[in-house]
Design a protein around this motif. Sequence first.
Motif, short mmCIF file in Angstrom:
data_model
loop_
_atom_site.label_atom_id
_atom_site.label_comp_id
_atom_site.label_asym_id
_atom_site.label_seq_id
_atom_site.Cartn_x
_atom_site.Cartn_y
_atom_site.Cartn_z
N LEU A 5 0.82 -1.21 0.00
CA LEU A 5 0.00 0.00 0.00
C LEU A 5 0.86 1.26 0.00
O LEU A 5 0.55 2.23 -0.69
N ALA A 6 1.95 1.23 0.75
CA ALA A 6 2.86 2.37 0.76
C ALA A 6 3.50 2.58 -0.60
O ALA A 6 3.57 3.70 -1.11
N ARG A 7 3.96 1.49 -1.23
CA ARG A 7 4.59 1.58 -2.55
C ARG A 7 3.62 2.05 -3.63
O ARG A 7 4.03 2.68 -4.60
N CYS A 8 2.35 1.70 -3.47
CA CYS A 8 1.34 2.06 -4.47
C CYS A 8 0.80 3.47 -4.29
O CYS A 8 -0.06 3.90 -5.05
N GLY A 9 1.24 4.16 -3.28
CA GLY A 9 0.76 5.52 -3.06
C GLY A 9 -0.54 5.60 -2.28
O GLY A 9 -1.22 6.63 -2.31
N LEU A 10 -0.92 4.53 -1.60
CA LEU A 10 -2.16 4.53 -0.82
C LEU A 10 -1.93 4.91 0.63
O LEU A 10 -2.84 4.83 1.45
N ALA A 11 -0.73 5.38 0.94
CA ALA A 11 -0.41 5.92 2.26
C ALA A 11 -0.43 7.45 2.13
O ALA A 11 -0.37 7.99 1.03
N ARG A 12 -0.52 8.12 3.25
CA ARG A 12 -0.47 9.58 3.26
C ARG A 12 0.67 10.02 4.16
O ARG A 12 0.85 9.48 5.25
N THR A 13 1.42 10.98 3.71
CA THR A 13 2.51 11.52 4.51
C THR A 13 2.12 12.91 5.00
O THR A 13 1.70 13.75 4.21
N GLU A 14 2.27 13.11 6.29
CA GLU A 14 1.95 14.39 6.92
C GLU A 14 3.26 15.01 7.39
O GLU A 14 4.05 14.36 8.08
N TYR A 15 3.51 16.24 6.96
CA TYR A 15 4.75 16.93 7.34
C TYR A 15 4.43 18.00 8.38
O TYR A 15 3.53 18.80 8.20
N THR A 16 5.18 17.97 9.47
CA THR A 16 5.04 18.96 10.52
C THR A 16 6.43 19.44 10.92
O THR A 16 7.44 18.92 10.44
N ILE A 17 6.48 20.36 11.81
CA ILE A 17 7.76 20.86 12.32
C ILE A 17 8.54 19.72 12.97
O ILE A 17 9.75 19.65 12.89
N ALA A 18 7.84 18.81 13.61
CA ALA A 18 8.47 17.69 14.31
C ALA A 18 9.01 16.62 13.36
O ALA A 18 9.75 15.75 13.77
N GLY A 19 8.62 16.66 12.09
CA GLY A 19 9.08 15.66 11.13
C GLY A 19 7.95 15.18 10.26
O GLY A 19 6.96 15.87 10.07
N GLU A 20 8.09 13.98 9.76
CA GLU A 20 7.05 13.43 8.90
C GLU A 20 6.42 12.20 9.53
O GLU A 20 7.09 11.44 10.23
N THR A 21 5.13 12.04 9.29
CA THR A 21 4.38 10.89 9.77
C THR A 21 3.69 10.25 8.58
O THR A 21 3.03 10.94 7.80
N VAL A 22 3.85 8.95 8.43
CA VAL A 22 3.20 8.22 7.35
C VAL A 22 1.98 7.52 7.92
O VAL A 22 2.07 6.79 8.91
N HIS A 23 0.83 7.77 7.30
CA HIS A 23 -0.43 7.14 7.70
C HIS A 23 -0.79 6.09 6.66
O HIS A 23 -0.89 6.40 5.47
N LEU A 24 -0.98 4.87 7.11
CA LEU A 24 -1.39 3.77 6.24
C LEU A 24 -2.81 3.35 6.58
O LEU A 24 -3.22 3.45 7.74
N PRO A 25 -3.57 2.87 5.59
CA PRO A 25 -4.85 2.28 5.92
C PRO A 25 -4.64 1.16 6.94
O PRO A 25 -3.66 0.42 6.86
N ARG A 26 -5.53 1.05 7.91
CA ARG A 26 -5.36 0.11 9.01
C ARG A 26 -5.89 -1.28 8.65
O ARG A 26 -7.02 -1.44 8.21
#
Length: 107
Positions: free
Chosen positions: A25-46
């Motif tokens: 799912l991550a390779r296919c682009g079905l994850a979302r990356t959130e960028y904040t001052i603290a860094g990046e967080t990757v959200h994957l479907p659960r």
Amino acid sequence: MTTAQVGHRPRDSIKLLVRGIRDSLARCGLARTEYTIAGETVHLPRVVSADARPTAWVQIDLLPGQSVDDFAAHASEIAQHLGVTDVGVIPLGRSRIRLELPAPQDG
């Protein structure tokens, strides 16, 4: 082999399946990356539940804004990453799907 060792095999298979699904799912682009001052967080479907026996399946909660069509559009790519011939995408409600995978290809 002891009974305890046999008992762990299905659980290990499920863990491998879930890891493979998440990577795919991550390779296919079905994850979302959130960028904040603290860094990046990757959200994957659960992944909600899974069964690794042929025909294997995985139930997934979609991320907000995702649809069954997003997964259907990437089904062949997901299958390729997982080494199976195809992946069936079945809607189970507004925010949950089931991916069905046939037995892995030989070779």
